[in-house]
Design an enzyme around this catalytic site. Sequence first.
Site, PDB file in Angstrom:
ATOM      1  N   ASP A  25       0.841  -1.201   0.000  1.00 32.33           N
ATOM      2  CA  ASP A  25       0.000   0.000   0.000  1.00 32.33           C
ATOM      3  C   ASP A  25       0.876   1.251   0.000  1.00 32.33           C
ATOM      4  O   ASP A  25       0.718   2.143  -0.831  1.00 32.33           O
ATOM      5  CB  ASP A  25      -0.898   0.021   1.245  1.00 32.33           C
ATOM      6  CG  ASP A  25      -1.706  -1.243   1.392  1.00 32.33           C
ATOM      7  OD1 ASP A  25      -2.562  -1.483   0.547  1.00 32.33           O
ATOM      8  OD2 ASP A  25      -1.459  -1.990   2.360  1.00 32.33           O
ATOM      9  N   TYR A 202       6.263 -14.340   0.589  1.00 28.58           N
ATOM     10  CA  TYR A 202       5.526 -14.602   1.832  1.00 28.58           C
ATOM     11  C   TYR A 202       6.065 -15.931   2.394  1.00 28.58           C
ATOM     12  O   TYR A 202       7.247 -16.014   2.689  1.00 28.58           O
ATOM     13  CB  TYR A 202       4.022 -14.615   1.548  1.00 28.58           C
ATOM     14  CG  TYR A 202       3.526 -13.331   0.897  1.00 28.58           C
ATOM     15  CD1 TYR A 202       3.562 -12.118   1.592  1.00 28.58           C
ATOM     16  CD2 TYR A 202       3.052 -13.316  -0.415  1.00 28.58           C
ATOM     17  CE1 TYR A 202       3.122 -10.938   1.004  1.00 28.58           C
ATOM     18  CE2 TYR A 202       2.602 -12.144  -1.011  1.00 28.58           C
ATOM     19  CZ  TYR A 202       2.647 -10.946  -0.293  1.00 28.58           C
ATOM     20  OH  TYR A 202       2.213  -9.783  -0.881  1.00 28.58           O
ATOM     21  N   GLN A 253      13.534   2.352  -2.113  1.00 29.64           N
ATOM     22  CA  GLN A 253      12.984   1.739  -3.326  1.00 29.64           C
ATOM     23  C   GLN A 253      14.000   1.688  -4.470  1.00 29.64           C
ATOM     24  O   GLN A 253      14.088   0.685  -5.178  1.00 29.64           O
ATOM     25  CB  GLN A 253      11.728   2.495  -3.769  1.00 29.64           C
ATOM     26  CG  GLN A 253      10.504   2.127  -2.944  1.00 29.64           C
ATOM     27  CD  GLN A 253       9.239   2.796  -3.441  1.00 29.64           C
ATOM     28  OE1 GLN A 253       9.268   3.886  -3.993  1.00 29.64           O
ATOM     29  NE2 GLN A 253       8.106   2.161  -3.205  1.00 29.64           N
ATOM     30  N   ARG A 269       6.819 -10.520  -4.824  1.00 26.12           N
ATOM     31  CA  ARG A 269       5.524 -10.830  -4.233  1.00 26.12           C
ATOM     32  C   ARG A 269       4.587  -9.620  -4.388  1.00 26.12           C
ATOM     33  O   ARG A 269       5.039  -8.501  -4.698  1.00 26.12           O
ATOM     34  CB  ARG A 269       5.692 -11.157  -2.751  1.00 26.12           C
ATOM     35  CG  ARG A 269       5.942  -9.932  -1.896  1.00 26.12           C
ATOM     36  CD  ARG A 269       6.209 -10.298  -0.440  1.00 26.12           C
ATOM     37  NE  ARG A 269       6.044  -9.140   0.433  1.00 26.12           N
ATOM     38  CZ  ARG A 269       6.406  -9.077   1.697  1.00 26.12           C
ATOM     39  NH1 ARG A 269       6.977 -10.132   2.263  1.00 26.12           N
ATOM     40  NH2 ARG A 269       6.201  -7.992   2.428  1.00 26.12           N
ATOM     41  N   GLY A 270       3.317  -9.847  -4.115  1.00 28.06           N
ATOM     42  CA  GLY A 270       2.377  -8.726  -4.033  1.00 28.06           C
ATOM     43  C   GLY A 270       2.208  -8.017  -5.359  1.00 28.06           C
ATOM     44  O   GLY A 270       1.980  -8.639  -6.398  1.00 28.06           O
ATOM     45  N   GLU A 271       2.379  -6.715  -5.324  1.00 27.59           N
ATOM     46  CA  GLU A 271       2.020  -5.900  -6.483  1.00 27.59           C
ATOM     47  C   GLU A 271       3.201  -5.066  -6.987  1.00 27.59           C
ATOM     48  O   GLU A 271       3.601  -5.169  -8.139  1.00 27.59           O
ATOM     49  CB  GLU A 271       0.867  -4.985  -6.068  1.00 27.59           C
ATOM     50  CG  GLU A 271       0.349  -4.133  -7.163  1.00 27.59           C
ATOM     51  CD  GLU A 271      -1.032  -3.576  -6.855  1.00 27.59           C
ATOM     52  OE1 GLU A 271      -1.300  -2.468  -7.288  1.00 27.59           O
ATOM     53  OE2 GLU A 271      -1.851  -4.250  -6.192  1.00 27.59           O
ATOM     54  N   ASP A 272       3.750  -4.244  -6.095  1.00 28.63           N
ATOM     55  CA  ASP A 272       4.755  -3.300  -6.580  1.00 28.63           C
ATOM     56  C   ASP A 272       6.052  -3.995  -6.973  1.00 28.63           C
ATOM     57  O   ASP A 272       6.670  -3.644  -7.985  1.00 28.63           O
ATOM     58  CB  ASP A 272       5.027  -2.222  -5.516  1.00 28.63           C
ATOM     59  CG  ASP A 272       5.821  -1.069  -6.108  1.00 28.63           C
ATOM     60  OD1 ASP A 272       5.394  -0.534  -7.151  1.00 28.63           O
ATOM     61  OD2 ASP A 272       6.875  -0.714  -5.548  1.00 28.63           O
ATOM     62  N   SER A 273       6.491  -4.981  -6.198  1.00 33.89           N
ATOM     63  CA  SER A 273       7.749  -5.639  -6.551  1.00 33.89           C
ATOM     64  C   SER A 273       7.591  -6.468  -7.828  1.00 33.89           C
ATOM     65  O   SER A 273       8.564  -6.685  -8.548  1.00 33.89           O
ATOM     66  CB  SER A 273       8.294  -6.483  -5.396  1.00 33.89           C
ATOM     67  OG  SER A 273       7.351  -7.410  -4.953  1.00 33.89           O
TER      68      SER A 273
END
Length: 376
Positions: A25, A202, A253, A269-273
Amino acid sequence: MDAHFPSPTPLRWDVYCHVIDNWGDVGVTWRLCRQLAVAGHPVRLWIDDASALDWMAPGARQGHWPGVTVHPWPRTDPMARPPAGLPSADVLLETFGCQIDDAWVAARLPPQADDGRPTLWLNLEYLSAEPWVERSHGLPSPVLHGPLAGRTKWFFFPGFTPATGGLLREDDLLARQTAFDPSAWRRAHGPHDGPWVSVFCYEPAALPTLVRQPALHGARWLVAQGRSADAWRSLVPAVPAGARVDVAPLVPQDAFDERLWACDLNLVRGEDSLVRALWAGRAWLWQLYPQDDDAHHAKLEALLAWADAPASWAAWMRTLNGVPSAPPPALTSAVLAEWSALAQHLRQRLLAQTDLLTRLLAFVQRQRHAGAFASP
Ligand code: TRH
């Protein structure tokens, strides 16, 4: 289509972030704020927990990033009101449906900006390659009741195709990549013969299997501090023969980008990476944010379809994400080379498209010119 609109004059943005868990987020929101500011638009970031910015964007809370100011957002206090005296916003953007109190929105976003044009209220959504994203991108949600009746919230969806909101990509990304020397980066981080692997995940049950793959024998594993390093400790109790494992500290970043540019395989993982791995153009695997109803399985299949994934990569992605599937093939050097070529190909495909900020600014310009939402 974007070229039909003149370069936007600077607009004041209020951007809202509710940190639910992990760092996606705040990571996505900060990246957007930073790019808006570089493009000349002053941004106020309202955030309910800014602590991760201390390592992700050092100095952000202290006002050291020109064009962005960080403000505490007392999200859970229904009586909280914005401090008096701040100029109101031209654009109010909430990230990931973070639900701002109506009275707060009314106080921060007058129906008209100083230039007489309508102000704009947007929600930046999660990233997905699923087909419905193209249909939902840019849709309005008119408010029918309450203090904001007559106003409209617009939905902006990031995505992988020209019919979506695109992906965040800094203007200077290619120049930074060209100037980057992976060999020098590796020397500076302790020389090691053999492949380098970055691990940001994760708790993938398949991690011990991945660690034993032939192409990764003797690898240097850089495992991100926090949840990823904890997962490694519990899932991979013994360091594989010839390997070297280091907990990689949390870095800003831009430095995280460099880690991805320097490695032969990036587990993200997730979104930004995920987006950063796409821009890195090195072989990568993605662990999605696991959802209770397994909604991430459909998200994974959509990405595999968009990527026209080769069988070996699709099999490993499914295995890593706990999708029932046949065991993946051995990850040999030849397979790794195939993934690397795929990563380059996907990067080129995406570079041929405009980035998210370009599309977002064009969207805002269009709506403001059209006056496409009603005043209360
Ligand atoms: O932290 P995440 O798992 O965030 C997730 C996802 O975004 C998911 O979609 C969302 O629903 C959930 O949070 C609540 O993974 P992500 O998205 O890759 O965000 C990590 C951010 O942290 C990204 O901006 C990169 C940054 N980062 C650094 O800047 N330095 C580091 O050293 C590391 C490890 C990460």
